[in-house]
Write a protein that holds these residues in place. Structure first.
Motif, PDB file in Angstrom:
ATOM      1  N   ASN A  87     -35.696 -16.217  19.188  1.00 54.09           N
ATOM      2  CA  ASN A  87     -35.479 -17.548  18.609  1.00 54.09           C
ATOM      3  C   ASN A  87     -34.501 -17.543  17.444  1.00 54.09           C
ATOM      4  OD1 ASN A  87     -37.200 -18.803  20.444  1.00 54.09           O
ATOM      5  ND2 ASN A  87     -38.991 -18.419  19.169  1.00 54.09           N
ATOM      6  N   GLN A  88     -34.186 -16.365  16.909  1.00 55.69           N
ATOM      7  CA  GLN A  88     -33.226 -16.250  15.810  1.00 55.69           C
ATOM      8  C   GLN A  88     -32.033 -15.391  16.213  1.00 55.69           C
ATOM      9  OE1 GLN A  88     -35.344 -14.812  12.381  1.00 55.69           O
ATOM     10  NE2 GLN A  88     -37.049 -16.174  12.755  1.00 55.69           N
ATOM     11  N   CYS A  89     -31.712 -15.386  17.497  1.00 56.30           N
ATOM     12  CA  CYS A  89     -30.698 -14.458  18.007  1.00 56.30           C
ATOM     13  C   CYS A  89     -29.274 -14.798  17.568  1.00 56.30           C
ATOM     14  CB  CYS A  89     -30.769 -14.336  19.521  1.00 56.30           C
ATOM     15  SG  CYS A  89     -30.301 -15.823  20.407  1.00 56.30           S
ATOM     16  N   SER A  90     -29.075 -15.913  16.869  1.00 61.27           N
ATOM     17  CA  SER A  90     -27.734 -16.193  16.348  1.00 61.27           C
ATOM     18  C   SER A  90     -27.396 -15.247  15.191  1.00 61.27           C
ATOM     19  CB  SER A  90     -27.616 -17.644  15.900  1.00 61.27           C
ATOM     20  OG  SER A  90     -28.565 -17.927  14.893  1.00 61.27           O
ATOM     21  N   ALA A  91     -28.406 -14.648  14.577  1.00 60.29           N
ATOM     22  CA  ALA A  91     -28.189 -13.636  13.544  1.00 60.29           C
ATOM     23  C   ALA A  91     -27.998 -12.283  14.235  1.00 60.29           C
ATOM     24  CB  ALA A  91     -29.378 -13.578  12.598  1.00 60.29           C
ATOM     25  N   PRO A  92     -26.907 -11.580  13.941  1.00 60.88           N
ATOM     26  CA  PRO A  92     -26.621 -10.317  14.640  1.00 60.88           C
ATOM     27  C   PRO A  92     -27.756  -9.293  14.560  1.00 60.88           C
ATOM     28  CG  PRO A  92     -24.713 -11.009  13.398  1.00 60.88           C
ATOM     29  CD  PRO A  92     -25.837 -11.941  13.019  1.00 60.88           C
ATOM     30  N   ASP A  93     -28.426  -9.185  13.424  1.00 62.34           N
ATOM     31  CA  ASP A  93     -29.507  -8.208  13.320  1.00 62.34           C
ATOM     32  C   ASP A  93     -30.694  -8.583  14.206  1.00 62.34           C
ATOM     33  OD1 ASP A  93     -30.018 -10.392  11.548  1.00 62.34           O
ATOM     34  OD2 ASP A  93     -31.467  -9.170  10.437  1.00 62.34           O
ATOM     35  N   GLN A  94     -30.946  -9.882  14.351  1.00 56.52           N
ATOM     36  CA  GLN A  94     -32.040 -10.334  15.211  1.00 56.52           C
ATOM     37  C   GLN A  94     -31.695 -10.155  16.689  1.00 56.52           C
ATOM     38  OE1 GLN A  94     -35.220 -11.322  14.295  1.00 56.52           O
ATOM     39  NE2 GLN A  94     -34.508 -10.499  12.346  1.00 56.52           N
ATOM     40  N   LEU A  95     -30.433 -10.361  17.036  1.00 59.95           N
ATOM     41  CA  LEU A  95     -29.991 -10.138  18.417  1.00 59.95           C
ATOM     42  C   LEU A  95     -30.126  -8.657  18.782  1.00 59.95           C
ATOM     43  CD1 LEU A  95     -28.766 -11.290  21.009  1.00 59.95           C
ATOM     44  CD2 LEU A  95     -26.505 -10.865  20.012  1.00 59.95           C
ATOM     45  N   LYS A  96     -29.739  -7.785  17.840  1.00 62.68           N
ATOM     46  CA  LYS A  96     -29.874  -6.351  18.068  1.00 62.68           C
ATOM     47  C   LYS A  96     -31.352  -5.972  18.210  1.00 62.68           C
ATOM     48  CE  LYS A  96     -28.483  -1.884  16.259  1.00 62.68           C
ATOM     49  NZ  LYS A  96     -27.727  -1.164  15.245  1.00 62.68           N
ATOM     50  N   LYS A  97     -32.213  -6.540  17.352  1.00 64.36           N
ATOM     51  CA  LYS A  97     -33.647  -6.266  17.427  1.00 64.36           C
ATOM     52  C   LYS A  97     -34.199  -6.729  18.774  1.00 64.36           C
ATOM     53  CE  LYS A  97     -38.044  -7.218  15.146  1.00 64.36           C
ATOM     54  NZ  LYS A  97     -38.703  -7.891  14.018  1.00 64.36           N
ATOM     55  N   HIS A  98     -33.816  -7.916  19.198  1.00 69.86           N
ATOM     56  CA  HIS A  98     -34.292  -8.448  20.483  1.00 69.86           C
ATOM     57  C   HIS A  98     -33.875  -7.527  21.627  1.00 69.86           C
ATOM     58  CE1 HIS A  98     -35.705 -11.395  23.327  1.00 69.86           C
ATOM     59  NE2 HIS A  98     -34.541 -11.362  23.946  1.00 69.86           N
ATOM     60  N   GLY A  99     -32.632  -7.082  21.624  1.00 73.59           N
ATOM     61  CA  GLY A  99     -32.134  -6.201  22.661  1.00 73.59           C
ATOM     62  C   GLY A  99     -32.840  -4.855  22.682  1.00 73.59           C
ATOM     63  N   SER A 100     -33.362  -4.429  21.538  1.00 66.61           N
ATOM     64  CA  SER A 100     -34.028  -3.126  21.479  1.00 66.61           C
ATOM     65  C   SER A 100     -35.344  -3.109  22.251  1.00 66.61           C
ATOM     66  CB  SER A 100     -34.290  -2.727  20.020  1.00 66.61           C
ATOM     67  OG  SER A 100     -35.338  -3.504  19.458  1.00 66.61           O
ATOM     68  N   TYR A 101     -35.894  -4.264  22.554  1.00 63.64           N
ATOM     69  CA  TYR A 101     -37.138  -4.333  23.318  1.00 63.64           C
ATOM     70  C   TYR A 101     -36.906  -4.243  24.825  1.00 63.64           C
ATOM     71  CZ  TYR A 101     -39.541  -5.850  19.079  1.00 63.64           C
ATOM     72  OH  TYR A 101     -40.076  -5.919  17.823  1.00 63.64           O
ATOM     73  N   LEU A 102     -35.661  -4.330  25.259  1.00 64.93           N
ATOM     74  CA  LEU A 102     -35.360  -4.425  26.683  1.00 64.93           C
ATOM     75  C   LEU A 102     -35.021  -3.083  27.305  1.00 64.93           C
ATOM     76  CD1 LEU A 102     -33.049  -7.555  26.484  1.00 64.93           C
ATOM     77  CD2 LEU A 102     -35.469  -7.500  27.087  1.00 64.93           C
ATOM     78  N   ASN A 103     -35.481  -2.879  28.514  1.00 66.13           N
ATOM     79  CA  ASN A 103     -35.079  -1.740  29.320  1.00 66.13           C
ATOM     80  C   ASN A 103     -33.621  -1.962  29.723  1.00 66.13           C
ATOM     81  OD1 ASN A 103     -34.557  -0.304  31.922  1.00 66.13           O
ATOM     82  ND2 ASN A 103     -36.669   0.340  31.646  1.00 66.13           N
ATOM     83  N   PRO A 104     -32.773  -0.931  29.712  1.00 68.34           N
ATOM     84  CA  PRO A 104     -31.365  -1.122  30.100  1.00 68.34           C
ATOM     85  C   PRO A 104     -31.194  -1.740  31.491  1.00 68.34           C
ATOM     86  CG  PRO A 104     -31.666   1.042  29.126  1.00 68.34           C
ATOM     87  CD  PRO A 104     -33.035   0.436  29.279  1.00 68.34           C
ATOM     88  N   LYS A 105     -32.168  -1.545  32.372  1.00 68.25           N
ATOM     89  CA  LYS A 105     -32.064  -2.079  33.736  1.00 68.25           C
ATOM     90  C   LYS A 105     -32.927  -3.323  33.928  1.00 68.25           C
ATOM     91  CE  LYS A 105     -30.876   2.295  35.844  1.00 68.25           C
ATOM     92  NZ  LYS A 105     -31.180   3.268  36.883  1.00 68.25           N
ATOM     93  N   VAL A 106     -33.117  -4.092  32.863  1.00 68.72           N
ATOM     94  CA  VAL A 106     -33.945  -5.290  32.954  1.00 68.72           C
ATOM     95  C   VAL A 106     -33.330  -6.287  33.937  1.00 68.72           C
ATOM     96  CG1 VAL A 106     -32.845  -6.535  31.037  1.00 68.72           C
ATOM     97  CG2 VAL A 106     -35.215  -7.007  31.598  1.00 68.72           C
ATOM     98  N   GLU A 107     -34.178  -6.989  34.650  1.00 67.08           N
ATOM     99  CA  GLU A 107     -33.737  -8.078  35.529  1.00 67.08           C
ATOM    100  C   GLU A 107     -34.290  -9.357  34.930  1.00 67.08           C
ATOM    101  OE1 GLU A 107     -34.927  -7.425  39.567  1.00 67.08           O
ATOM    102  OE2 GLU A 107     -34.201  -5.365  39.533  1.00 67.08           O
ATOM    103  N   PHE A 108     -33.418 -10.251  34.535  1.00 68.14           N
ATOM    104  CA  PHE A 108     -33.840 -11.509  33.930  1.00 68.14           C
ATOM    105  C   PHE A 108     -33.417 -12.648  34.852  1.00 68.14           C
ATOM    106  CE2 PHE A 108     -33.064 -15.205  31.199  1.00 68.14           C
ATOM    107  CZ  PHE A 108     -34.309 -15.323  30.611  1.00 68.14           C
TER     108      PHE A 108
END
Length: 91
Positions: free
Chosen positions: A54-75
């Motif tokens: 919900n705060q992914c417009s901030a670069p640090d929050q976008l990086k944090k969000h991405g850290s939870y994802l498996n590299p092969k995630v299917e969305f």
């Protein structure tokens, strides 16, 4: 054949005693692996994951969000379709 019956009986007794020990331990003594700590961990990670989303417009929050994802995630998105990797998802 007598040896097989004896062996089967011994294995059954061993399995039953192990199952009983696991059940009595899990029901009678609270520990860190019980349902409460698991539920707390799930709630904490859920809040962090969606909070960073919900705060992914901030670069640090976008990086944090991405850290939870498996590299092969299917969305799968109802409007834009499927995204096959975390890299594409973050972009």
């Amino acid at each position: 054949m007598n040896g097989n019956v004896l062996l089967a009986g011994a294995l059954f007794a061993l399995a039953a005693s192990c199952a009983g020990a696991a059940t009595s331990t899990s029901l009678n003594s609270p520990d860190a692996t019980g349902p409460e700590p698991l539920a707390s961990t799930i709630q904490k990670l859920d809040a962090e994951f969606f909070g960073s989303f919900n705060q992914c417009s901030a670069p640090d929050q976008l990086k944090k969000h991405g850290s939870y994802l498996n590299p092969k995630v299917e969305f799968y998105h109802d409007k834009s379709g499927v995204t096959w990797t975390s890299q594409a998802y973050i972009e």
